[in-house]
Design a protein around this motif. Structure first.
Motif, PDB file in Angstrom:
ATOM      1  N   VAL A 194     -29.626  36.635  19.266  1.00  0.00           N
ATOM      2  CA  VAL A 194     -30.277  36.993  20.280  1.00  0.00           C
ATOM      3  C   VAL A 194     -31.791  37.272  19.968  1.00  0.00           C
ATOM      4  O   VAL A 194     -32.709  36.640  20.552  1.00  0.00           O
ATOM      5  N   VAL A 195     -31.954  37.956  18.888  1.00  0.00           N
ATOM      6  CA  VAL A 195     -33.376  38.314  18.231  1.00  0.00           C
ATOM      7  C   VAL A 195     -34.081  37.016  18.032  1.00  0.00           C
ATOM      8  O   VAL A 195     -35.185  36.839  18.496  1.00  0.00           O
ATOM      9  N   SER A 196     -33.488  35.931  17.104  1.00  0.00           N
ATOM     10  CA  SER A 196     -34.081  34.951  16.889  1.00  0.00           C
ATOM     11  C   SER A 196     -34.422  33.952  18.219  1.00  0.00           C
ATOM     12  O   SER A 196     -35.457  33.246  18.041  1.00  0.00           O
ATOM     13  N   SER A 197     -33.345  33.995  19.002  1.00  0.00           N
ATOM     14  CA  SER A 197     -33.678  33.192  20.297  1.00  0.00           C
ATOM     15  C   SER A 197     -34.925  33.702  21.096  1.00  0.00           C
ATOM     16  O   SER A 197     -35.885  33.061  21.362  1.00  0.00           O
ATOM     17  N   GLN A 254     -30.458  30.944  27.941  1.00  0.00           N
ATOM     18  CA  GLN A 254     -29.085  30.450  28.052  1.00  0.00           C
ATOM     19  C   GLN A 254     -28.280  30.846  26.921  1.00  0.00           C
ATOM     20  O   GLN A 254     -27.235  31.249  26.884  1.00  0.00           O
ATOM     21  N   VAL A 255     -29.104  30.595  25.534  1.00  0.00           N
ATOM     22  CA  VAL A 255     -28.314  31.022  24.369  1.00  0.00           C
ATOM     23  C   VAL A 255     -28.184  32.574  24.401  1.00  0.00           C
ATOM     24  O   VAL A 255     -27.120  32.991  23.945  1.00  0.00           O
ATOM     25  N   VAL A 256     -29.241  33.471  24.878  1.00  0.00           N
ATOM     26  CA  VAL A 256     -28.973  34.625  24.727  1.00  0.00           C
ATOM     27  C   VAL A 256     -27.968  35.197  25.617  1.00  0.00           C
ATOM     28  O   VAL A 256     -27.004  35.981  25.581  1.00  0.00           O
ATOM     29  N   ALA A 257     -27.866  34.483  26.901  1.00  0.00           N
ATOM     30  CA  ALA A 257     -26.702  34.842  28.018  1.00  0.00           C
ATOM     31  C   ALA A 257     -25.242  34.601  27.385  1.00  0.00           C
ATOM     32  O   ALA A 257     -24.314  35.382  27.372  1.00  0.00           O
ATOM     33  N   SER A 258     -25.278  33.433  26.851  1.00  0.00           N
ATOM     34  CA  SER A 258     -24.026  32.912  26.127  1.00  0.00           C
ATOM     35  C   SER A 258     -23.667  33.868  25.276  1.00  0.00           C
ATOM     36  O   SER A 258     -22.487  34.259  24.777  1.00  0.00           O
ATOM     37  N   THR A 259     -24.601  34.011  24.249  1.00  0.00           N
ATOM     38  CA  THR A 259     -24.372  35.109  23.135  1.00  0.00           C
ATOM     39  C   THR A 259     -24.075  36.359  23.425  1.00  0.00           C
ATOM     40  O   THR A 259     -22.808  36.969  22.782  1.00  0.00           O
ATOM     41  N   GLN A 260     -24.476  36.933  24.477  1.00  0.00           N
ATOM     42  CA  GLN A 260     -24.342  38.195  24.923  1.00  0.00           C
ATOM     43  C   GLN A 260     -22.794  38.239  25.413  1.00  0.00           C
ATOM     44  O   GLN A 260     -22.089  39.229  25.476  1.00  0.00           O
ATOM     45  N   ALA A 261     -22.525  37.186  26.211  1.00  0.00           N
ATOM     46  CA  ALA A 261     -21.116  37.049  26.781  1.00  0.00           C
ATOM     47  C   ALA A 261     -20.114  36.945  25.550  1.00  0.00           C
ATOM     48  O   ALA A 261     -19.058  37.694  25.905  1.00  0.00           O
ATOM     49  N   GLY A 262     -20.500  36.323  24.635  1.00  0.00           N
ATOM     50  CA  GLY A 262     -19.184  36.204  23.286  1.00  0.00           C
ATOM     51  C   GLY A 262     -19.281  37.432  22.715  1.00  0.00           C
ATOM     52  O   GLY A 262     -18.115  37.769  22.272  1.00  0.00           O
ATOM     53  N   ALA A 263     -20.407  38.092  22.759  1.00  0.00           N
ATOM     54  CA  ALA A 263     -20.211  39.396  21.975  1.00  0.00           C
ATOM     55  C   ALA A 263     -19.541  40.309  22.868  1.00  0.00           C
ATOM     56  O   ALA A 263     -18.519  41.171  22.317  1.00  0.00           O
ATOM     57  N   GLN A 306     -19.356  30.989  11.725  1.00  0.00           N
ATOM     58  CA  GLN A 306     -18.506  31.230  10.657  1.00  0.00           C
ATOM     59  C   GLN A 306     -17.846  32.505  10.719  1.00  0.00           C
ATOM     60  O   GLN A 306     -16.961  32.637   9.738  1.00  0.00           O
ATOM     61  N   GLY A 307     -18.339  33.397  11.653  1.00  0.00           N
ATOM     62  CA  GLY A 307     -17.670  34.589  11.713  1.00  0.00           C
ATOM     63  C   GLY A 307     -18.498  35.604  10.695  1.00  0.00           C
ATOM     64  O   GLY A 307     -17.719  36.902  10.675  1.00  0.00           O
ATOM     65  N   THR A 308     -19.450  35.222   9.960  1.00  0.00           N
ATOM     66  CA  THR A 308     -20.024  36.069   8.930  1.00  0.00           C
ATOM     67  C   THR A 308     -21.254  36.812   9.667  1.00  0.00           C
ATOM     68  O   THR A 308     -21.830  37.660   9.038  1.00  0.00           O
ATOM     69  N   GLY A 309     -21.729  36.324  10.496  1.00  0.00           N
ATOM     70  CA  GLY A 309     -23.049  36.839  11.247  1.00  0.00           C
ATOM     71  C   GLY A 309     -22.897  37.624  12.494  1.00  0.00           C
ATOM     72  O   GLY A 309     -21.847  37.945  13.070  1.00  0.00           O
ATOM     73  N   LYS A 310     -23.954  38.269  12.859  1.00  0.00           N
ATOM     74  CA  LYS A 310     -24.126  39.043  14.024  1.00  0.00           C
ATOM     75  C   LYS A 310     -24.298  38.442  15.263  1.00  0.00           C
ATOM     76  O   LYS A 310     -25.410  37.598  15.140  1.00  0.00           O
ATOM     77  N   PHE A 311     -24.003  38.657  16.481  1.00  0.00           N
ATOM     78  CA  PHE A 311     -24.207  38.024  17.694  1.00  0.00           C
ATOM     79  C   PHE A 311     -25.980  38.286  17.883  1.00  0.00           C
ATOM     80  O   PHE A 311     -26.824  37.867  18.347  1.00  0.00           O
ATOM     81  N   GLU A 312     -26.131  39.750  17.486  1.00  0.00           N
ATOM     82  CA  GLU A 312     -27.483  40.261  17.689  1.00  0.00           C
ATOM     83  C   GLU A 312     -28.606  39.324  16.996  1.00  0.00           C
ATOM     84  O   GLU A 312     -29.707  39.361  17.569  1.00  0.00           O
TER      85      GLU A 312
END
Length: 174
Positions: A55-58, A99-108, A46-52
């Motif tokens: 990553v932490v929850s994953s 994979q979620v962490v890698a994708s999230t970091q790439a998006g960030a 939604q654009g209101t959260g942080k990528f970090e």
């Protein structure tokens, strides 16, 4: 994999990994971690959260799953089929969270690259010096904030360790 993540009931519906009805893991905390990851993912989309946060929850899900497997090894019978199944599911969870962490970091990273593109070629000497000083101040503020947050994190981890020990019935040292 949902049964693995939720802990408590173990794999195979309520008999626990050891087959003695005891189950393993902290069901409440595992469900909370999954819920936090879902909420973090929703906020990022939604654009209101942080990528970090994602990553932490994953990483927490991967850690909880590893903890479940470790506890299961202690309680399971040797060569237990349920334990083998749990290990397979654990590897799948670990790969998926990776994979979620890698994708999230790439998006960030992509988002940061777009946000940081600024044309400095039209700045005067005074404007450039002012921006340089503002950047130094910001860097010092962030370093101080990072140090304070690391101290807070260490305190929270100590508390979590203590609470986990108390809930498991560990004796307090005198």
């Amino acid at each position: 994999a949902d049964k693995v993540i939720q802990g408590g009931s173990g794999v195979g519906g309520g008999s626990g990994v050891g087959g003695d009805g005891s189950g393993v893991g902290g069901e409440g905390s595992d469900i909370l971690v999954v819920s936090l990851k879902r909420d973090a993912a929703d906020k990022v989309i939604q654009g209101t959260g942080k990528f970090e946060e994602l990553v932490v929850s994953s990483r927490e899900i991967a850690a909880s799953t590893a903890q479940l497997v470790a506890a299961s090894r202690v309680k399971a019978r040797p060569k237990s089929e349920k334990l083998k199944s749990l290990k397979v599911c654990s590897r799948s969870v670990s790969e998926a969270t990776g994979q979620v962490v890698a994708s999230t970091q790439a998006g960030a990273e992509r988002k940061n690259q777009v946000a940081q593109k600024m044309d400095y070629s039209k700045l005067s000497l005074t404007q450039a010096k002012r921006l340089e000083m503002e950047s130094q101040v910001k860097a010092l503020e962030l370093e101080k904030e990072l140090e304070m947050e690391r101290t807070r994190l260490a305190e929270l981890r100590k508390l979590h360790y203590h609470l986990a020990g108390t809930s498991e019935g560990w004796e307090e040292e005198s």
